[in-house]
Design a protein around this motif. Structure first.
Motif, PDB file in Angstrom:
ATOM      1  N   LYS A 105       0.854  -1.190   0.000  1.00 27.29           N
ATOM      2  CA  LYS A 105       0.000   0.000   0.000  1.00 27.29           C
ATOM      3  C   LYS A 105       0.894   1.247   0.000  1.00 27.29           C
ATOM      4  O   LYS A 105       1.931   1.257   0.646  1.00 27.29           O
ATOM      5  CB  LYS A 105      -0.883   0.016   1.236  1.00 27.29           C
ATOM      6  CG  LYS A 105      -1.898  -1.094   1.256  1.00 27.29           C
ATOM      7  CD  LYS A 105      -2.743  -1.003   2.486  1.00 27.29           C
ATOM      8  CE  LYS A 105      -3.747  -2.155   2.514  1.00 27.29           C
ATOM      9  NZ  LYS A 105      -4.552  -2.120   3.720  1.00 27.29           N
ATOM     10  N   PRO A 106       0.442   2.279  -0.725  1.00 32.20           N
ATOM     11  CA  PRO A 106       1.240   3.492  -0.705  1.00 32.20           C
ATOM     12  C   PRO A 106       1.162   4.181   0.661  1.00 32.20           C
ATOM     13  O   PRO A 106       0.146   4.090   1.337  1.00 32.20           O
ATOM     14  CB  PRO A 106       0.616   4.373  -1.781  1.00 32.20           C
ATOM     15  CG  PRO A 106      -0.726   3.798  -2.032  1.00 32.20           C
ATOM     16  CD  PRO A 106      -0.695   2.359  -1.607  1.00 32.20           C
ATOM     17  N   PRO A 107       2.212   4.793   1.094  1.00 31.40           N
ATOM     18  CA  PRO A 107       2.197   5.444   2.406  1.00 31.40           C
ATOM     19  C   PRO A 107       1.263   6.636   2.427  1.00 31.40           C
ATOM     20  O   PRO A 107       1.112   7.357   1.432  1.00 31.40           O
ATOM     21  CB  PRO A 107       3.648   5.894   2.598  1.00 31.40           C
ATOM     22  CG  PRO A 107       4.267   5.858   1.284  1.00 31.40           C
ATOM     23  CD  PRO A 107       3.479   4.930   0.425  1.00 31.40           C
ATOM     24  N   ARG A 108       0.595   6.906   3.517  1.00 28.70           N
ATOM     25  CA  ARG A 108      -0.314   8.045   3.663  1.00 28.70           C
ATOM     26  C   ARG A 108       0.484   9.274   4.064  1.00 28.70           C
ATOM     27  O   ARG A 108       1.415   9.215   4.830  1.00 28.70           O
ATOM     28  CB  ARG A 108      -1.354   7.772   4.735  1.00 28.70           C
ATOM     29  CG  ARG A 108      -2.289   6.677   4.353  1.00 28.70           C
ATOM     30  CD  ARG A 108      -3.343   6.559   5.413  1.00 28.70           C
ATOM     31  NE  ARG A 108      -4.191   5.418   5.164  1.00 28.70           N
ATOM     32  CZ  ARG A 108      -5.211   5.102   5.885  1.00 28.70           C
ATOM     33  NH1 ARG A 108      -5.521   5.841   6.934  1.00 28.70           N
ATOM     34  NH2 ARG A 108      -5.954   4.076   5.606  1.00 28.70           N
ATOM     35  N   ASP A 109       0.045  10.402   3.554  1.00 31.39           N
ATOM     36  CA  ASP A 109       0.718  11.671   3.897  1.00 31.39           C
ATOM     37  C   ASP A 109       0.091  12.329   5.039  1.00 31.39           C
ATOM     38  O   ASP A 109      -0.957  12.404   5.434  1.00 31.39           O
ATOM     39  CB  ASP A 109       0.724  12.634   2.705  1.00 31.39           C
ATOM     40  CG  ASP A 109       1.700  12.125   1.652  1.00 31.39           C
ATOM     41  OD1 ASP A 109       2.716  11.547   2.052  1.00 31.39           O
ATOM     42  OD2 ASP A 109       1.417  12.300   0.478  1.00 31.39           O
TER      43      ASP A 109
END
Length: 109
Positions: A105-109
């Motif tokens: 999963k892409p990291p959350r900002d």
């Protein structure tokens, strides 16, 4: 005879021997009164010494075969444990890999 008496007799024998060789008492020992060698009790020695019998050689055939068969059985048992452990490890790794999503999963900002 107590060990103290035996020790004193041994010292007396030794000092008598030293005096007979040197012809005089050693320095510092002049005041000690020793028993003459002929009055010292001697420990009797065994009259006859019997040599120990030689041990009989152990027949190797039966023992050797039994040991070899036990070693072979142990190795086979160990191989069984190794195969079972490897199979369990592969099964656990397969389950773990199946539970991990294939794309991170892409990291959350």
């Amino acid at each position: 005879m107590k060990w103290v008496e035996e020790r004193d007799l041994l010292i007396a024998q030794t000092m008598t021997f030293v005096q007979s060789i040197a012809g005089k008492r050693p320095d510092g020992e002049a005041r000690i009164d020793f028993t003459p060698a002929d009055q010292i009790a001697r420990v009797p020695r065994p009259v006859e010494i019997v040599p120990a019998a030689r041990p009989m050689p152990i027949p190797r055939g039966g023992f050797r075969e039994e040991i070899e068969s036990r070693v072979a059985a142990f190795r086979a048992h160990q191989q069984l444990f190794i195969r079972e452990r490897d199979a369990y490890c592969k099964a656990v790794l397969t389950k773990v890999r199946a539970s991990i999503p294939s794309e991170p999963k892409p990291p959350r900002d």
